[in-house]
Scaffold this motif. Structure first.
Motif, PDB file in Angstrom:
ATOM      1  N   LEU A 195       8.260  17.446   4.056  1.00  0.00           N
ATOM      2  CA  LEU A 195       6.806  17.388   4.250  1.00  0.00           C
ATOM      3  C   LEU A 195       6.218  16.187   3.510  1.00  0.00           C
ATOM      4  N   ALA A 196       6.661  15.965   2.284  1.00  0.00           N
ATOM      5  CA  ALA A 196       6.155  14.840   1.491  1.00  0.00           C
ATOM      6  C   ALA A 196       6.494  13.507   2.153  1.00  0.00           C
ATOM      7  N   ILE A 197       7.713  13.395   2.673  1.00  0.00           N
ATOM      8  CA  ILE A 197       8.137  12.163   3.344  1.00  0.00           C
ATOM      9  C   ILE A 197       7.279  11.893   4.573  1.00  0.00           C
ATOM     10  N   MET A 198       7.057  12.924   5.390  1.00  0.00           N
ATOM     11  CA  MET A 198       6.267  12.757   6.613  1.00  0.00           C
ATOM     12  C   MET A 198       4.818  12.399   6.295  1.00  0.00           C
ATOM     13  N   LEU A 199       4.239  13.040   5.299  1.00  0.00           N
ATOM     14  CA  LEU A 199       2.860  12.734   4.910  1.00  0.00           C
ATOM     15  C   LEU A 199       2.740  11.297   4.410  1.00  0.00           C
ATOM     16  N   GLY A 200       3.708  10.885   3.605  1.00  0.00           N
ATOM     17  CA  GLY A 200       3.691   9.530   3.066  1.00  0.00           C
ATOM     18  C   GLY A 200       3.783   8.480   4.159  1.00  0.00           C
ATOM     19  N   VAL A 201       4.697   8.687   5.103  1.00  0.00           N
ATOM     20  CA  VAL A 201       4.863   7.737   6.211  1.00  0.00           C
ATOM     21  C   VAL A 201       3.601   7.702   7.073  1.00  0.00           C
ATOM     22  N   PHE A 202       3.015   8.878   7.339  1.00  0.00           N
ATOM     23  CA  PHE A 202       1.791   8.951   8.136  1.00  0.00           C
ATOM     24  C   PHE A 202       0.648   8.227   7.416  1.00  0.00           C
ATOM     25  N   GLY A 203       0.593   8.360   6.092  1.00  0.00           N
ATOM     26  CA  GLY A 203      -0.427   7.676   5.311  1.00  0.00           C
ATOM     27  C   GLY A 203      -0.294   6.165   5.411  1.00  0.00           C
ATOM     28  N   ILE A 204       0.943   5.662   5.350  1.00  0.00           N
ATOM     29  CA  ILE A 204       1.197   4.229   5.474  1.00  0.00           C
ATOM     30  C   ILE A 204       0.770   3.740   6.853  1.00  0.00           C
ATOM     31  N   PHE A 205       1.050   4.541   7.878  1.00  0.00           N
ATOM     32  CA  PHE A 205       0.682   4.193   9.253  1.00  0.00           C
ATOM     33  C   PHE A 205      -0.845   4.077   9.383  1.00  0.00           C
ATOM     34  N   ILE A 206      -1.565   5.028   8.822  1.00  0.00           N
ATOM     35  CA  ILE A 206      -3.028   5.027   8.893  1.00  0.00           C
ATOM     36  C   ILE A 206      -3.605   3.811   8.165  1.00  0.00           C
ATOM     37  N   ILE A 207      -3.057   3.504   6.991  1.00  0.00           N
ATOM     38  CA  ILE A 207      -3.533   2.343   6.230  1.00  0.00           C
ATOM     39  C   ILE A 207      -3.326   1.064   7.032  1.00  0.00           C
ATOM     40  N   SER A 208      -2.183   0.945   7.688  1.00  0.00           N
ATOM     41  CA  SER A 208      -1.883  -0.243   8.484  1.00  0.00           C
ATOM     42  C   SER A 208      -2.861  -0.389   9.644  1.00  0.00           C
ATOM     43  N   LEU A 209      -3.188   0.717  10.278  1.00  0.00           N
ATOM     44  CA  LEU A 209      -4.176   0.688  11.359  1.00  0.00           C
ATOM     45  C   LEU A 209      -5.552   0.324  10.811  1.00  0.00           C
ATOM     46  N   ALA A 210      -5.861   0.805   9.613  1.00  0.00           N
ATOM     47  CA  ALA A 210      -7.174   0.577   9.005  1.00  0.00           C
ATOM     48  C   ALA A 210      -7.414  -0.894   8.698  1.00  0.00           C
ATOM     49  N   GLU A 211      -6.342  -1.628   8.444  1.00  0.00           N
ATOM     50  CA  GLU A 211      -6.508  -3.038   8.110  1.00  0.00           C
ATOM     51  C   GLU A 211      -6.902  -3.878   9.308  1.00  0.00           C
ATOM     52  N   GLY A 212      -6.866  -3.263  10.499  1.00  0.00           N
ATOM     53  CA  GLY A 212      -7.350  -3.941  11.688  1.00  0.00           C
ATOM     54  C   GLY A 212      -6.393  -4.931  12.319  1.00  0.00           C
ATOM     55  N   LYS A 213      -5.212  -5.085  11.733  1.00  0.00           N
ATOM     56  CA  LYS A 213      -4.240  -6.044  12.267  1.00  0.00           C
ATOM     57  C   LYS A 213      -3.285  -5.374  13.256  1.00  0.00           C
ATOM     58  N   ILE A 214      -3.301  -4.045  13.272  1.00  0.00           N
ATOM     59  CA  ILE A 214      -2.338  -3.299  14.076  1.00  0.00           C
ATOM     60  C   ILE A 214      -3.054  -2.228  14.875  1.00  0.00           C
ATOM     61  N   SER A 215      -2.647  -2.047  16.110  1.00  0.00           N
ATOM     62  CA  SER A 215      -3.114  -0.929  16.918  1.00  0.00           C
ATOM     63  C   SER A 215      -1.896  -0.167  17.414  1.00  0.00           C
ATOM     64  N   PHE A 216      -2.115   1.070  17.847  1.00  0.00           N
ATOM     65  CA  PHE A 216      -0.994   1.882  18.326  1.00  0.00           C
ATOM     66  C   PHE A 216      -0.356   1.233  19.554  1.00  0.00           C
ATOM     67  N   LYS A 217      -1.200   0.661  20.445  1.00  0.00           N
ATOM     68  CA  LYS A 217      -0.671  -0.013  21.628  1.00  0.00           C
ATOM     69  C   LYS A 217       0.174  -1.223  21.227  1.00  0.00           C
ATOM     70  N   MET A 218      -0.276  -1.927  20.191  1.00  0.00           N
ATOM     71  CA  MET A 218       0.456  -3.092  19.720  1.00  0.00           C
ATOM     72  C   MET A 218       1.835  -2.701  19.213  1.00  0.00           C
TER      73      MET A 218
END
Length: 299
Positions: free
Chosen positions: A125-148
């Motif tokens: 659970l901790a691993i999945m939450l951490g990875v999901f958090g990193i994914f959200i931060i990357s999207l938040a920076e505006g340089k990455i989209s899910f389609k990209m």
């Protein structure tokens, strides 16, 4: 709890080292930057080992399984570093480095299948939450989209990013095996011995390559001695932390805590450019912190 503090300190040192390595991209080749990490880190690895010896810690006997695992860890770390450094040249650096962050999941899977590194339910659970958090931060920076991300999955940079994560995962798992085969109860001397032997191996291997293929890199290094020396120091500080933490607990757990490195990068960036945090960055950061807290409470 000790391994978590050590991992956080290692992540901070790695953040600084990566930032310094980017500065060298215009001056040195990928192989040159890769050698700098090991060659200029070696004196600090020697000093750390000698300090522990002076403090009276037992020096282990070197055996064949230790040498084999250290060699495999060295090769994997060299390849992982080379691939990661090569990503600095690409425009979609943010996308490719996010793929490299799959290192945590890869470590968990490879560790379970090949190294007997089994995880608890809370650990998963901790691993999945951490990875999901990193994914959200990357999207938040505006340089990455899910389609990209989906569109770039078959691109060269995505493959390089994923392979970089794979080799760093293998390296970490072989590092833990190396320390284990020394048979010592004290993780500090076993991890420092592994670090010293690996750094010597890596310095020689990459040194031979540079001498035969890119001898001019050594001359160019003299123009960046201050930055290069800092890379060597922060590299060894980070490695001391990682190696010691690997010896204390499951490698995938250490990698999960290590994801706080991205939070350090964001904090430094916002501090320099005086930017405010957006909502998604805060949510992603909290998920990463929450994943660490789960490990603190349950492991």
């Amino acid at each position: 709890m000790t391994w978590i503090i050590i991992s956080i300190l290692a992540a901070f040192a790695q953040t600084v080292r990566t930032s310094l390595q980017k500065q060298l991209k215009s001056s040195l080749s990928n192989a040159g930057i890769t050698w700098v990490r090991f060659g200029f880190g070696l004196p600090f690895a020697v000093i750390y080992f000698l300090v522990l010896k002076y403090l009276g810690l037992e020096i282990p006997d070197i055996n064949q399984p230790f040498i084999i695992n250290s060699f495999l860890a060295s090769i994997c770390q060299i390849i992982g570093t080379f691939l990661l450094v090569s990503l600095f040249s690409y425009k979609n650096f943010a996308v490719s480095t996010l793929y490299a962050k799959t290192e945590v999941i890869q470590t968990a899977i490879i560790g379970i299948i090949f190294f007997g590194e089994y995880l608890s339910i809370f650990g998963i659970l901790a691993i999945m939450l951490g990875v999901f958090g990193i994914f959200i931060i990357s999207l938040a920076e505006g340089k990455i989209s899910f389609k990209m991300l989906l569109r770039s999955l078959s691109h060269k940079t995505a493959i390089i990013g994923i392979l970089s994560g794979t080799f760093f995962s293998l390296s970490a798992l072989f590092i833990k095996n190396s320390s284990y085969h020394l048979g010592l109860e004290t993780p500090f001397i076993s991890s420092s011995t592994t670090l010293l032997v690996m750094t010597i191996m890596q310095t020689i291997i990459m040194g031979i390559y540079l001498l035969s293929k890119e001898r001019d890199q050594f001359a160019k290094m003299h123009k960046n001695l201050k930055t290069i020396s800092l890379i060597g120091l922060t590299s060894i500080i980070g490695s001391i932390g990682w190696f010691t933490a690997f010896a204390l607990t499951n490698v995938a757990y250490v990698k999960t805590v290590g994801q706080i490195e991205l939070l350090f990068s964001i904090l430094i960036t916002h501090k320099i450019f005086k930017e405010k945090f957006n909502r998604m960055e805060i949510i992603g950061g909290l998920l990463v912190i929450f994943s660490i807290l789960i490990l603190v409470v349950t492991i």
